[in-house]
Design an enzyme around this catalytic site. Structure first.
Site, PDB file in Angstrom:
ATOM      1  N   ASP A  32     -43.978  -4.235 -38.624  1.00 45.05           N
ATOM      2  CA  ASP A  32     -42.859  -3.879 -38.918  1.00 45.05           C
ATOM      3  C   ASP A  32     -42.015  -3.653 -40.042  1.00 45.05           C
ATOM      4  O   ASP A  32     -41.264  -4.428 -40.248  1.00 45.05           O
ATOM      5  CB  ASP A  32     -42.244  -4.808 -37.621  1.00 45.05           C
ATOM      6  CG  ASP A  32     -42.794  -4.799 -36.587  1.00 45.05           C
ATOM      7  OD1 ASP A  32     -43.427  -3.647 -35.870  1.00 45.05           O
ATOM      8  OD2 ASP A  32     -42.747  -6.233 -35.687  1.00 45.05           O
ATOM      9  N   GLU A 205     -37.653   1.711 -29.137  1.00 50.64           N
ATOM     10  CA  GLU A 205     -38.038   0.796 -30.609  1.00 50.64           C
ATOM     11  C   GLU A 205     -37.343   1.611 -31.826  1.00 50.64           C
ATOM     12  O   GLU A 205     -37.834   1.941 -32.732  1.00 50.64           O
ATOM     13  CB  GLU A 205     -38.328  -0.619 -29.925  1.00 50.64           C
ATOM     14  CG  GLU A 205     -40.148  -0.106 -30.601  1.00 50.64           C
ATOM     15  CD  GLU A 205     -40.919  -1.280 -29.843  1.00 50.64           C
ATOM     16  OE1 GLU A 205     -40.772  -1.860 -29.387  1.00 50.64           O
ATOM     17  OE2 GLU A 205     -42.202  -1.081 -30.490  1.00 50.64           O
ATOM     18  N   HIS A 266     -42.725   1.963 -36.750  1.00 53.33           N
ATOM     19  CA  HIS A 266     -41.690   1.160 -37.502  1.00 53.33           C
ATOM     20  C   HIS A 266     -41.242   1.293 -38.671  1.00 53.33           C
ATOM     21  O   HIS A 266     -42.433   0.879 -39.224  1.00 53.33           O
ATOM     22  CB  HIS A 266     -42.287  -0.771 -37.218  1.00 53.33           C
ATOM     23  CG  HIS A 266     -41.087  -1.266 -36.756  1.00 53.33           C
ATOM     24  ND1 HIS A 266     -41.054  -2.044 -35.969  1.00 53.33           N
ATOM     25  CD2 HIS A 266     -40.284  -1.678 -38.514  1.00 53.33           C
ATOM     26  CE1 HIS A 266     -39.664  -2.474 -36.639  1.00 53.33           C
ATOM     27  NE2 HIS A 266     -39.057  -2.794 -37.628  1.00 53.33           N
ATOM     28  N   ARG A 295     -53.421  -3.982 -36.870  1.00 49.53           N
ATOM     29  CA  ARG A 295     -52.557  -2.934 -37.556  1.00 49.53           C
ATOM     30  C   ARG A 295     -51.910  -3.393 -39.313  1.00 49.53           C
ATOM     31  O   ARG A 295     -52.271  -5.199 -40.061  1.00 49.53           O
ATOM     32  CB  ARG A 295     -50.753  -3.613 -37.277  1.00 49.53           C
ATOM     33  CG  ARG A 295     -50.793  -2.915 -35.790  1.00 49.53           C
ATOM     34  CD  ARG A 295     -49.276  -3.122 -35.140  1.00 49.53           C
ATOM     35  NE  ARG A 295     -48.656  -4.818 -34.981  1.00 49.53           N
ATOM     36  CZ  ARG A 295     -48.485  -5.141 -34.553  1.00 49.53           C
ATOM     37  NH1 ARG A 295     -47.350  -4.507 -34.289  1.00 49.53           N
ATOM     38  NH2 ARG A 295     -47.581  -6.451 -34.350  1.00 49.53           N
TER      39      ARG A 295
END
Length: 676
Positions: A32, A205, A266, A295
């Site tokens: 993120d 999102e 993201h 990630r």
């Protein structure tokens, strides 16, 4: 060589190793990213996922992972925003830094968006808590960011649940009266409707504002973030009205998994130190299996053409050395593979070749004579299904090649994976050619119509479905169908010993499907396989529609589609069918097959007046086998047929019509859809 590696090799072949880097720029468990550039430094905001928010400061983008972090905020011990601090977003607004973050009391269902305000212009300085960004409908919310318009007005965009139960995430927007206060109700601008948005979970999102020339854009993430299918989509605003859902157009995926890069999502966007390059940072997974622990944050250059079209390229492998951002530690700016109109070399291995005159994003002329293919590429390489078309006009033929021709690439990944369609003046044929996985699939020729006129433009169109079926059209007439596998890539123009002019060049990932022209929007979950074939996967109560984007018409027509029930839910009225005419929400006519009650039924609304349902029993009828459903419109009369047998005639006072698909609590296969 695997997908995207060759282009990267070409980029760095003349660059010293000191001027290259490899991903990731932030190691595993980093996700993120929110990175901004300010006064010669890059600042990275992140949280520990619990109570603390930090900001890093680095002189270089690629060195941000080794920069020390400063804690800028600690959540209170208890309360509505004391736990589960997620995805802080750092933005400079009206002379102050703001950090927007999601937090809860420890119960995920209570996540809301909150704001911090800096007390100085130092992004690593002190912040004060400003409160919750609360729309009128106050429900679950994460991943918020601010769009700052040129007139100074502010808008907050975020991901939220449609109700109070987990299971789907939509994108919402609201106007702001100041950087920490929403001034109205939330407006729905996107929901997961395409197959690529619903893998693992129907999810939109992480909306990230991005200026696309004169237009406002939002790059967002779709599908389950824990899956390898996490991907990026794009919303483009068409008229500057950010609060009108009809002003946002969705395309995608615009960035997806590739080779050993999984679950991309993201994003955040910055410039290179010298200001000449645009860079995306995003997180991706190392493993194809579900999970979040693998990630890391990666970075690569991307491009925006003068018309505002976005090209993120393809996700780069961690094994590939990339040129550093221009100006970083003295690194030179990388050559731009595309021109201002978005035309240029392929991102995946082939350079622009031959002589081309580019006049716009939709028009170019090839002027090369001689043997060998002259090539020019454009477009997003990540679309899963796509229709590529162009009006092509022959200009001149040379004398060098034994096979002079001109055409388009329906898809081009690299020299081992492409599909092309040609017009061959010498042999008077329409020809297709393909190489897939390095295996030559050969030529397939179709004789051109007698009296074919070479002095006028003709439309070439290649449609690619997710199943790997390719349909080739000439002037709207199907010429060939080939099963070639699902090659993902850009589109392109290609000639050999022929001069040709191309106009109305188009790459359409939705293949003519989308929202109604007047009101509403598609609201189901659809897998678009081609311009004629669609799978409807939505279940649950409520009508779920998808419309053809052809101009609305007052004339008569015939609408016809193959249709087959795959499964049905448990609600009171599962059914599926067609919009025989959709004028607007107050004026429309639908025809349905109802497996629960064994009937064909129609429904109509005219002038806002509900004209009710009319049922016809189907008798012995297998809903799970293919049938043909047809509606013939003549003025205000709509005649309905099943498998060629007339079932019902109904008069409805409708004028301008758009056709489409509609289903409720059923999963349905639509095939060979056409209007004629």
């Amino acid at each position: 060589m695997s997908r995207a590696l060759l282009w990267a090799v070409l980029l760095v072949s003349t660059v010293s190793s000191a001027q290259t880097f490899t991903n990731p720029i932030l190691g595993e468990t980093a996700a993120d990213p929110s990175i901004v550039q300010y006064n010669g430094y890059y600042y990275h905001a992140f949280s520990d996922g619990s109570q603390r928010i930090f900001v890093r400061k680095s002189a270089t983008l690629t060195g941000i992972g080794s920069a020390p972090a400063v804690q800028v905020w600690l959540a209170p011990a208890t309360g509505a925003y004391s736990r589960e601090t997620w995805a802080p977003e750092l933005q400079l607004i009206q002379g102050r830094w703001y950090i927007y973050f999601a937090a809860s009391d420890g119960n995920n269902a209570n996540h809301r968006m909150f704001a911090l305000e800096s007390t100085s212009l130092d992004p690593q300085g002190a912040y004060v808590f400003k409160g919750q960004l609360r729309p009128t409908t106050d429900t679950w919310a994460i991943d918020g960011a601010v769009i700052q318009k040129d007139d100074g007005s502010l808008y907050f965009v975020w991901s939220g649940w449609p109700g109070n139960v987990d299971g789907q995430q939509n994108l919402y927007i609201a106007a702001m009266s100041n950087p920490w206060t929403l001034s109205g109700e939330r407006v729905l601008i996107a929901m997961p409707t395409f197959d690529w948005e619903g893998r693992g979970m129907p999810l939109n999102e992480a909306p990230q504002p991005l200026r696309l020339g004169s237009r406002y854009g939002i790059v967002f993430s779709a599908s389950g973030s824990w899956t390898q299918e996490y991907t990026l989509g794009l919303l483009t605003n068409t008229d500057g009205n950010l609060l009108n859902p009809k002003s946002w157009v969705k395309t995608g995926p615009v960035f997806r998994k590739n080779a050993d890069v999984y679950g991309v999502g993201h994003p955040t966007f910055v410039k290179s130190p010298d200001g000449t390059e645009s860079w995306i940072a995003y997180h991706a997974k190392r493993l194809s299996t579900d999970g979040w622990a693998d990630r890391s944050v990666r970075a690569q250059e991307f491009y925006i053409a003068s018309d505002g079209s976005l090209n993120l390229g393809v996700a780069r492998s961690v094994s590939v050395a990339q040129p550093r951002p221009g100006g970083e530690n003295g690194a030179p700016a990388s050559p731009n593979p595309i021109d201002g109109h978005g035309w240029g070399s392929s991102f995946e291995g082939a350079a622009r070749s031959g002589s081309w005159t580019v006049s716009s994003a939709t028009a170019a002329s090839g002027t090369t004579l001689g043997a060998g293919w002259a090539q020019l590429f454009r477009g997003n390489a990540n679309f899963e299904t796509v229709a590529v078309s162009a009006d092509v006009q022959w200009v001149a033929t040379g004398t060098t090649s034994a096979s002079p021709k001109f055409g388009i690439y329906g898809t081009y990944e690299d020299g081992n994976n492409f599909v092309a369609a040609f017009l061959d003046k010498k042999y008077a044929v329409f020809a297709s050619y393909a190489v897939v996985g390095g295996v030559v699939k050969g030529w397939q020729n179709t004789a051109l119509p007698a009296g074919f006129n070479w002095s006028v433009a003709h439309n070439l169109r290649v449609e690619r479905s997710w199943s790997g079926d390719y349909k080739f059209f000439l002037d709207g007439v199907l010429q060939q169908t080939r099963q070639l596998g699902n090659v993902l890539g850009q589109m392109g123009l290609v000639t050999e010993d022929t001069q040709a002019h191309y106009s109305n060049v188009k790459m359409d990932p939705t293949q003519g499907w989308g929202d109604p022209a007047v009101d509403g929007y598609q609201n189901g979950k659809y897998e678009i396989r081609s311009a004629r074939d669609v799978m409807s996967w939505g279940t649950g109560a409520g009508w779920k529609g998808l419309w053809r984007q052809a101009p609305r018409t007052t004339a008569g027509y015939t609408l016809e589609s193959g249709i087959r029930l795959l499964s049905q839910g448990s609600t009171a009225y599962p059914k599926y069918g067609l919009y025989g005419c959709y004028q607007d929400a107050r004026n429309h006519m639908t025809v349905w097959l109802d497996p629960k009650y064994g009937v064909l039924t129609t429904h109509a609304v005219s002038g806002g007046v509900d004209l009710g349902w009319q049922n016809v029993a189907l008798g012995t009828f297998s809903f799970t086998t293919h049938h043909t459903l047809k509606v013939v419109r003549s003025g205000s009369t709509f005649t309905t047929y099943v498998d060629g047998v007339q079932k019902q005639v109904r008069s409805v006072g409708l004028t301008t019509c758009q056709t489409g698909l509609v289903a409720e609590d059923t999963q349905v296969e639509y095939t060979h859809y056409r209007v004629f």
